[in-house]
Design a protein around this motif. Structure first.
Motif, PDB file in Angstrom:
ATOM      1  N   LEU A  39     -36.676   1.662   1.269  1.00 16.48           N
ATOM      2  CA  LEU A  39     -35.679   2.451   0.563  1.00 16.48           C
ATOM      3  C   LEU A  39     -35.993   3.820   0.254  1.00 16.48           C
ATOM      4  CD1 LEU A  39     -35.709  -0.582  -1.876  1.00 16.48           C
ATOM      5  CD2 LEU A  39     -33.669   0.035  -0.404  1.00 16.48           C
ATOM      6  N   ALA A  40     -37.310   4.299   0.008  1.00  9.67           N
ATOM      7  CA  ALA A  40     -37.658   5.440  -0.193  1.00  9.67           C
ATOM      8  C   ALA A  40     -37.173   6.181   0.912  1.00  9.67           C
ATOM      9  CB  ALA A  40     -39.177   5.594  -0.887  1.00  9.67           C
ATOM     10  N   ALA A  41     -37.379   5.677   2.130  1.00  6.86           N
ATOM     11  CA  ALA A  41     -37.204   6.791   3.020  1.00  6.86           C
ATOM     12  C   ALA A  41     -35.777   7.043   3.402  1.00  6.86           C
ATOM     13  CB  ALA A  41     -37.828   6.008   4.447  1.00  6.86           C
ATOM     14  N   ILE A  42     -34.973   5.913   3.325  1.00 10.86           N
ATOM     15  CA  ILE A  42     -33.429   6.014   3.288  1.00 10.86           C
ATOM     16  C   ILE A  42     -32.890   6.933   2.160  1.00 10.86           C
ATOM     17  CG2 ILE A  42     -31.333   5.206   3.052  1.00 10.86           C
ATOM     18  CD1 ILE A  42     -32.590   2.623   4.493  1.00 10.86           C
ATOM     19  N   GLY A  72     -23.452   1.179  -0.786  1.00 11.93           N
ATOM     20  CA  GLY A  72     -22.688   2.520  -0.246  1.00 11.93           C
ATOM     21  C   GLY A  72     -23.459   3.646   0.165  1.00 11.93           C
ATOM     22  N   VAL A  73     -24.713   3.641   0.152  1.00 11.00           N
ATOM     23  CA  VAL A  73     -25.662   4.827   0.606  1.00 11.00           C
ATOM     24  C   VAL A  73     -25.373   5.170   1.834  1.00 11.00           C
ATOM     25  CG1 VAL A  73     -27.852   5.885   0.657  1.00 11.00           C
ATOM     26  CG2 VAL A  73     -27.036   4.613  -1.297  1.00 11.00           C
ATOM     27  N   ILE A  74     -25.533   4.261   2.790  1.00 13.49           N
ATOM     28  CA  ILE A  74     -25.261   4.431   4.285  1.00 13.49           C
ATOM     29  C   ILE A  74     -24.465   3.298   4.532  1.00 13.49           C
ATOM     30  CG2 ILE A  74     -27.776   5.199   4.600  1.00 13.49           C
ATOM     31  CD1 ILE A  74     -28.559   2.351   5.403  1.00 13.49           C
ATOM     32  N   LYS A  75     -24.062   3.549   5.857  1.00 16.22           N
ATOM     33  CA  LYS A  75     -23.253   2.524   6.743  1.00 16.22           C
ATOM     34  C   LYS A  75     -24.274   2.088   7.815  1.00 16.22           C
ATOM     35  CE  LYS A  75     -18.935   4.669   5.906  1.00 16.22           C
ATOM     36  NZ  LYS A  75     -17.936   5.634   6.518  1.00 16.22           N
ATOM     37  N   ARG A  76     -24.012   1.055   8.555  1.00 15.54           N
ATOM     38  CA  ARG A  76     -25.030   0.392   9.550  1.00 15.54           C
ATOM     39  C   ARG A  76     -25.005   1.550  10.687  1.00 15.54           C
ATOM     40  NH1 ARG A  76     -27.743   0.566  12.991  1.00 15.54           N
ATOM     41  NH2 ARG A  76     -28.684  -0.982  14.235  1.00 15.54           N
ATOM     42  N   GLU A  77     -23.969   2.174  10.808  1.00 17.75           N
ATOM     43  CA  GLU A  77     -23.947   3.178  12.197  1.00 17.75           C
ATOM     44  C   GLU A  77     -24.513   4.431  11.727  1.00 17.75           C
ATOM     45  OE1 GLU A  77     -19.910   3.127   9.904  1.00 17.75           O
ATOM     46  OE2 GLU A  77     -21.168   1.618  10.735  1.00 17.75           O
ATOM     47  N   ASP A  78     -24.789   4.590  10.466  1.00 15.34           N
ATOM     48  CA  ASP A  78     -25.644   6.038  10.140  1.00 15.34           C
ATOM     49  C   ASP A  78     -27.131   5.426  10.524  1.00 15.34           C
ATOM     50  OD1 ASP A  78     -23.474   6.762   8.926  1.00 15.34           O
ATOM     51  OD2 ASP A  78     -23.852   6.077   6.909  1.00 15.34           O
TER      52      ASP A  78
END
Length: 158
Positions: A39-42, A72-78
């Motif tokens: 979580l912190a890395a993302i 909504g911080v990332i999408k899988r494709e990110d």
């Protein structure tokens, strides 16, 4: 966005910096620790996560990915997810089973890179993870006779 490089002979890119989830000296982090680190890395901008079936870290990574996607911080494709085939699963009929197990643990339907962890095959083991490195009576790894070039044949027959 983190710096990326193109992947040779393929369409796509790979982030040059990623979070490795192997833990030091054989001590596995528990799932909550791995989840918090991911979580912190993302949140810090990491978009490449490296894990492996035998690390035991995939459940924590999967929970973190699921949470950040829901937020909504990332999408899988990110994200660029790397995982690795463990030495006890070089038997072509076990490769797809391990991949499916990794996908389940990572809570995703694909990984971006699936590597052979080490080019040495060890005695076939099931997916329980109870025995990561089967040893003989002298404490040496028990090899298996699976040719490296046969690993990716991925026999999907039962």
């Amino acid at each position: 966005m983190s710096k990326t490089v193109p992947i040779g002979n393929a369409s796509g890119i790979i982030p040059v910096v990623g979070l490795g989830t192997w833990t030091v000296f054989g001590q596995q982090g528990n799932s909550d620790e791995v989840e918090r680190a991911t979580l912190a890395a993302i949140d810090a901008g990491y978009r490449h996560i490296d894990c492996a079936w035998n690390y035991g870290t995939q459940p924590g990574v999967g929970k973190a990915l699921e949470a950040k996607i829901k937020e909504g911080v990332i999408k899988r494709e990110d994200m660029f997810l790397t995982t690795k085939l463990w030495d006890t699963h070089h038997n072509p009929c076990l490769v797809i089973e391990e991949l499916r197990d990794s996908l389940r643990q990572l809570k995703t339907d694909y990984v971006d890179l699936f590597l052979i962890h080490w080019p040495t095959a060890l005695k076939d083991q099931d997916m329980s993870g109870e025995t990561i490195c089967p040893l003989d009576e002298n404490g040496k790894g028990i090899p298996a006779d699976h040719k490296l070039e046969d690993v990716w044949k991925m026999d999907t027959k039962p």
